[in-house]
Design an enzyme around this catalytic site. Structure first.
Site, PDB file in Angstrom:
ATOM      1  CB  THR B 158      -3.196   9.790   1.748  1.00 21.30           C
ATOM      2  OG1 THR B 158      -4.344   9.773   0.919  1.00 21.30           O
ATOM      3  CG2 THR B 158      -3.032  11.170   2.374  1.00 21.30           C
ATOM      4  CE  LYS B 184      -5.011  12.581  -0.728  1.00 18.92           C
ATOM      5  NZ  LYS B 184      -6.061  12.086   0.258  1.00 18.92           N
ATOM      6  CB  THR B 195     -12.521  11.831  -0.343  1.00 18.25           C
ATOM      7  OG1 THR B 195     -13.784  11.564   0.154  1.00 18.25           O
ATOM      8  CG2 THR B 195     -11.577  12.117   0.791  1.00 18.25           C
ATOM      9  CD  GLU B 285      -8.717   3.657  -0.507  1.00 18.40           C
ATOM     10  OE1 GLU B 285      -8.006   4.447   0.129  1.00 18.40           O
ATOM     11  OE2 GLU B 285      -9.773   3.183  -0.080  1.00 18.40           O
ATOM     12  CG  ASN B 408     -10.672   1.314   2.527  1.00 20.24           C
ATOM     13  OD1 ASN B 408     -10.157   2.332   2.956  1.00 20.24           O
ATOM     14  ND2 ASN B 408     -10.931   1.124   1.253  1.00 20.24           N
ATOM     15  CB  SER B 413      -5.403  -7.555  10.577  1.00 22.91           C
ATOM     16  OG  SER B 413      -5.882  -7.287   9.274  1.00 22.91           O
TER      17      SER B 413
END
Lengths: 413, 413
Positions: B158, B184, B195, B285, B408, B413
């Site tokens: 993802t 992943k 996660t 991330e 995140n 936007s």
């Protein structure tokens, strides 16, 4: 200290009236900062009682140790606070430093060191040169006034972008008393407690035990219900001082926190603590949105609070709010990870008054436009109804922005 | 899916050999993404045993419920995974969706639905249209090969910036067996578990009970020792499949996890799980630095792990590392807030091999230049020695950067 004021700051800084028996002065001791005050001395009249709540960190700062020890005596005559250096994790030097600071304050005030309370905020791990207090304390004692509330609140700021003050009145036995308070804190903010210093002063005639009882209970729904980044400081200190001066105007002396004559006072104190705690969240480092998290329908109030804190501390929830997205999937995630009883298929989630998820699914139809408009505001309320019981809790936090990372990561670059 | 590969990605993607009894195919079902694969079908030979470890979220996804139920049978013939939609918090529709997905997979594979395992990752709260699987599964079954490991790892990504694969070999009773795995995960990463989705395949002949025992223990020091943001997903799934094909080459069938003949296999499996878990942290991330947190001298291993996670989850520690500052004061704070036994005056902290704090104070002299140079590297090890006992633990995380907030928070936007 940031120069840009948080967009969530209250529009008006309240004007605090004097509290009979309390005088202040501030000074520039050059602890770390240049061109600003960094020392606060408060002088308290004889008979002042004291109560305190401190960090639950297993590695508390030297001033926290000092205050805990003196609290046993129940009386206070002086409060000495500095910003710029937390005197935390400074080992034997830290203890020597608190001893010297207390000695210097006791000398200028003509009191015992056991009546001096100390707090320090700023860098951790650097020895605090307490001899610097010696250069300014005599002058502070000379010029102390009953009106220097704003100056006091400013002298203890670190990364705060605005001074945090609040005032309330109440009556005890028909006599009006005042409660004033100020606080500092913007990062390293999480229960127990918010990473912050806060000082409350009243002229109510309360025994130390009564004051402690009120304070310990009041902190649960205020400073222990606010979080910025889930990080708890080594220095969190909330001290309350009651000078008892209102007794001269006929207020009865109250010995127990449970005394019915305190109901108005208790409400006023709790309201003041909530006000100050919310100001801390509104000044959360980099904050652009003030978030209220309400959890309802939990199996107990304690369970509700743990779930609320799980939501309020979730980086993914906080970044979604920063991005103005009503991302209820992340709220579900945060409910699920809290480890508290929850049933996916009974869970409902609202942003403001708009229910976006109901009984385990996206709400059949809600106005996407209305939700988007709501998320663009700078106050966001997230409500999660667990549908299990009657336990409820509210906590406050702020969004997580790139500015938070910049403040806490770019300070050297 | 990000287009910029994490700077912490392994320089080489390992080439995985076939695991006898396992075949794969991937497809573009258009679940959410366009122009990339989003479905993985794995076909497993008769006799394959299965074990699993799942999220501890109280709000798990529908596929997690499905797998938990099927795990009781102990055998598996197919694994169907999709990316783009997590099928989480989808209520009754979610259950219908898993039932349909399993039915479609069972049909093309000619097996029972109880032998189908499912996993989904992506958006929460959107119904998953499982009928889309119907368009691609027959073709997948036709073209499945024993070599499509990289394609499999890619299809389940993802926000990952690189595919995560690992391979190991071991011998059981003198016969070589293979263990392959892929994973992943990049955000919403915290124990229990990270996660993430991870799938492990081996040709070792292991009973379901033996496989489960090995997996449950292996996860503690790997996926349950990695955190990106303290957020735990509703969908965390680790499944292991053992085809038993090595029995044809003479490997003994092992019934119990404690069997001594498994010592080499256990080490190889644990090493593979750590490898995959670390790859997840390396793809955190926005990550620019891979952080290893070691806690030593705790009163127990469990206590050490809680302290290590407190450090690894602290936004202030993680932003300091992003800012390349050896801010040991924040490490002290994180030790203190963990709620575990700790004594400020016995605590020592090192960055890499450089001890910066010792027995409650800044270390008398250390080379500031050397520490700064160390912090500029992209691998940082923080060691906290509590000085109390012999408990030790290691966890892995990454730094907290503005890019994390952007990924995140800016997605709308």
């Amino acid at each position: 200290m940031s120069t840009k004021i948080s967009p969530l700051a209250p529009s008006v800084v309240p004007d605090l009236p004097p509290v009979p028996g309390v005088r202040f002065a501030t000074a520039e001791a050059g602890i770390r900062y240049k061109g600003r005050t960094d020392v606060l001395l408060a002088l308290l009249d004889p008979g002042t009682t004291v109560a305190g709540v401190f960090t639950r960190s297993r590695c508390p700062s030297a001033p926290v140790d000092w205050c805990r020890a003196n609290l046993a005596h129940g009386t206070a005559r002086a409060l000495l606070v500095n910003s710029g250096n937390a005197n935390a994790f400074t080992g034997k030097k830290g203890r020597e430093s608190t001893a010297l600071a207390a000695k210097l304050a006791a000398e200028v005030a003509g009191i015992s060191e056991t009546e001096v309370f100390l707090a320090s905020t700023g860098v951790i791990g650097e020895p605090l040169d307490a001899s610097k207090f010696g250069n300014v304390l005599a002058d502070c004692a000379d010029k102390a006034t009953d009106s220097a509330w704003l100056e006091a609140a400013r002298a203890i700021m670190t990364t705060d972008t605005f001074p945090k003050l609040a005032t309330r009145t109440a009556t005890i036995g028909g006599v009006q008393v005042t409660i004033n308070g100020f606080a500092k804190g913007a990062g390293m903010i999480a229960p127990d407690m918010a990473t912050m210093l806060s000082f409350v002063f009243t002229d109510a005639p309360l025994s130390a035990a009564a004051l402690q009882g009120l304070l310990s209970r009041g902190v649960q729904g205020s400073f222990n219900a606010v979080t910025v980044d889930s990080d708890t400081s080594t220095s969190d200190t909330l001290l309350a001082f009651a000078t008892g001066a209102a007794a001269q105007r006929g207020a009865p002396v109250i010995e127990a926190a449970g005394d019915r004559r305190l109901s108005g006072f208790r409400n006023a104190l709790n309201s003041l603590l909530v006000d100050l705690a919310q100001q801390v969240a509104r000044d959360g480092e980099g904050a652009r949105k003030f978030i209220t998290v309400k959890v309802e329908g939990a199996v107990s109030a304690a369970s509700a609070k743990r779930v609320a804190l799980s939501i309020a501390n979730s980086p993914l929830v906080k970044t979604a709010v920063a991005g103005e997205d009503a991302n209820w999937g992340r709220v579900v995630m945060a409910v699920g990870k809290a480890g508290e009883p929850a049933d996916r298929d009974r869970l409902s989630i609202s942003f403001g008054d708009i229910r976006v998820a109901h009984e385990g699914e996206r709400a059949a139809s809600y106005d996407e436009e209305a939700v988007s408009a709501y998320m663009r505001g700078d106050e966001v309320t997230i409500t999660a109804d667990l549908g299990l019981g009657r336990g409820a809790a509210t906590v406050w936090t702020c969004d997580l922005t790139k500015e938070y990372v910049a403040i806490n990561g770019d300070y050297r670059s």
